[in-house]
Design an enzyme around this catalytic site. Structure first.
Site, short mmCIF file in Angstrom:
data_model
loop_
_atom_site.label_atom_id
_atom_site.label_comp_id
_atom_site.label_asym_id
_atom_site.label_seq_id
_atom_site.Cartn_x
_atom_site.Cartn_y
_atom_site.Cartn_z
N ALA A 246 44.18 34.52 -0.27
CA ALA A 246 45.53 34.95 -0.95
C ALA A 246 46.35 35.75 -0.18
O ALA A 246 45.95 36.77 0.48
CB ALA A 246 45.20 35.60 -2.44
N ASP A 247 47.74 35.61 -0.21
CA ASP A 247 48.75 36.31 0.35
C ASP A 247 49.22 37.64 -0.89
O ASP A 247 49.69 38.46 -0.39
CB ASP A 247 49.76 35.48 1.02
CG ASP A 247 49.16 34.85 2.10
OD1 ASP A 247 49.48 35.42 3.39
OD2 ASP A 247 48.62 33.96 2.14
N ARG A 248 49.16 36.88 -1.82
CA ARG A 248 49.56 37.81 -3.32
C ARG A 248 49.20 37.48 -4.39
O ARG A 248 49.55 36.28 -4.79
CB ARG A 248 50.97 37.97 -3.10
CG ARG A 248 51.64 39.08 -3.98
CD ARG A 248 53.39 39.07 -4.07
NE ARG A 248 53.85 39.44 -3.00
CZ ARG A 248 54.73 40.36 -2.37
NH1 ARG A 248 54.82 41.20 -3.62
NH2 ARG A 248 55.09 40.66 -1.38
N ALA A 256 49.88 33.39 -4.72
CA ALA A 256 50.43 32.63 -3.57
C ALA A 256 49.45 32.76 -2.53
O ALA A 256 48.98 33.58 -2.13
CB ALA A 256 51.64 33.60 -3.14
#
Length: 359
Positions: A246-248, A256
């Protein structure tokens, strides 16, 4: 021994240029913030944890070289804050750099307000703060791997599991070990991993170039598949679970991650396969209520139309190239794996809040 995305010693930072993998393994010197920004923007270094670490260490290297020291403590504080704001503009979707900049900025302001602190001691404190990120990220990744492996095995009727993963979430995306790939490493170390399927991850091919490279390097049994093969792989290859990074991750659990993750989650839901997100708490952003609020980075069209500088798409065709998509929390059926444990999306906010309070 795992691959290294970066090599650091006081005053020196070198990053593995991931654009050259797997054909060449080349570490490039990062002499300061502007070079760090450029390496992040060009995706020579990528992965949300690694982006934050390289950003902060690039500042540490520049500070070690004497940058910002000419105008006293106030001037140094201004230099540090300006540098952090600049680093934020390299890639906006991954939250780790934003969180690190916020925390290091607050630490810098607090230190600068203390009368006994000099410009020299402030510089040293900031360098030490950045260096501590390296060790913490490695510890967190190992915890993610252990928690995730244990949860997957408890949920599986088999002694050995087959995992499908997307993009690159291993040593090359972190300070070492990895998040989703860290779970896979832990399963392999336990002797409980049957096989891994990794997607090529178009358009930048992080799966084919980087994840496949890590899996081969560590002799983990794995097969590369095209992004368009995930549904048939789930149907025919005995996939036990899908684990992605995950990036966020926002407050309600919406996540995201590299574009293509959303469709992977939909396919997993259809086939009744648990879908997990593996990410450190530093990738969780409780300031955003839902995924619709996440700013999605759009990359240059050439990353989709060209391969290794050779045009493959018809001239004149329009291009839409978002780097990420958002997976709704209800599709994250296995859980969100953090260094604190594995949580259902609806449990995440409370768990992180309690941890922040030391409860």
């Amino acid at each position: 021994m795992s691959l290294e995305s970066l090599r650091y010693r006081r005053g020196s930072l070198r990053v593995l240029n991931q654009l050259l993998l797997p054909q060449r393994s080349c570490y490039e010197q990062i002499g300061g913030v502007r070079q760090g920004w450029a390496a992040i923007r060009a995706m020579q270094v990528r992965g949300a944890p690694a982006i934050a670490i390289v950003g902060c260490l690039s500042l540490a290297v520049e500070l070690h070289g004497g940058a910002g020291m000419g105008q006293g403590k106030a001037g140094l504080e201004t230099f540090i804050q300006d540098s952090l704001r600049y680093l934020l503009t390299a890639r906006p979707t991954a939250v780790n750099m934003a969180r690190a900049a916020e925390e290091l900025g607050a630490f810098t302001s607090q230190e600068a307000q203390r009368e006994e602190v000099t410009a020299e001691s402030l510089r040293e404190s900031v360098i030490q703060w950045a260096e501590a990120m390296l060790e913490k990220d490695l510890r967190d990744n190992r915890s993610i791997g252990e928690h995730g492996a244990r949860h997957l095995l408890q949920a599986s009727p088999q002694d050995k599991v087959t995992v499908l993963t997307h993009c690159n979430t291993g040593s090359l995306a972190t300070a070492g070990y990895g998040t989703a790939l860290g779970v896979i490493r832990s399963l392999h170390a336990l002797g409980c991993l049957s096989h891994v399927y990794c997607t090529e991850t178009r358009p930048y091919n992080q799966g084919a170039r980087l994840t496949a490279y890590e899996l081969v390097y560590e002799h983990i049994p794995a097969t590369l598949i095209a992004d368009s093969m995930v549904s048939v792989a789930m149907k025919e290859k005995g996939v036990s679970a899908v684990v992605v990074g995950a990036d966020r991750v926002v407050a309600n659990g919406d996540t995201a991650n590299k574009v293509g993750t959303y469709q992977l989650a939909i396919a997993a839901k259809h086939h009744g396969i648990p879908f997990y997100v593996a990410a450190p708490s530093t990738s969780c952003d409780l300031s955003l209520a839902e995924g619709a609020e996440i700013v999605i980075e759009e990359r240059p069209s050439q990353e989709l139309t060209d391969i290794n500088g050779v045009r493959i798409a018809a001239p004149g065709i329009g291009v839409w190239n978002p780097a990420f998509d958002v997976t709704p929390h209800e599709l994250i059926t296995g859980g969100i794996i953090t260094e604190l444990g594995v949580f259902r999306p609806e449990e995440l906010q409370e768990a992180l809040t309690r941890a922040a309070k030391g409860v």
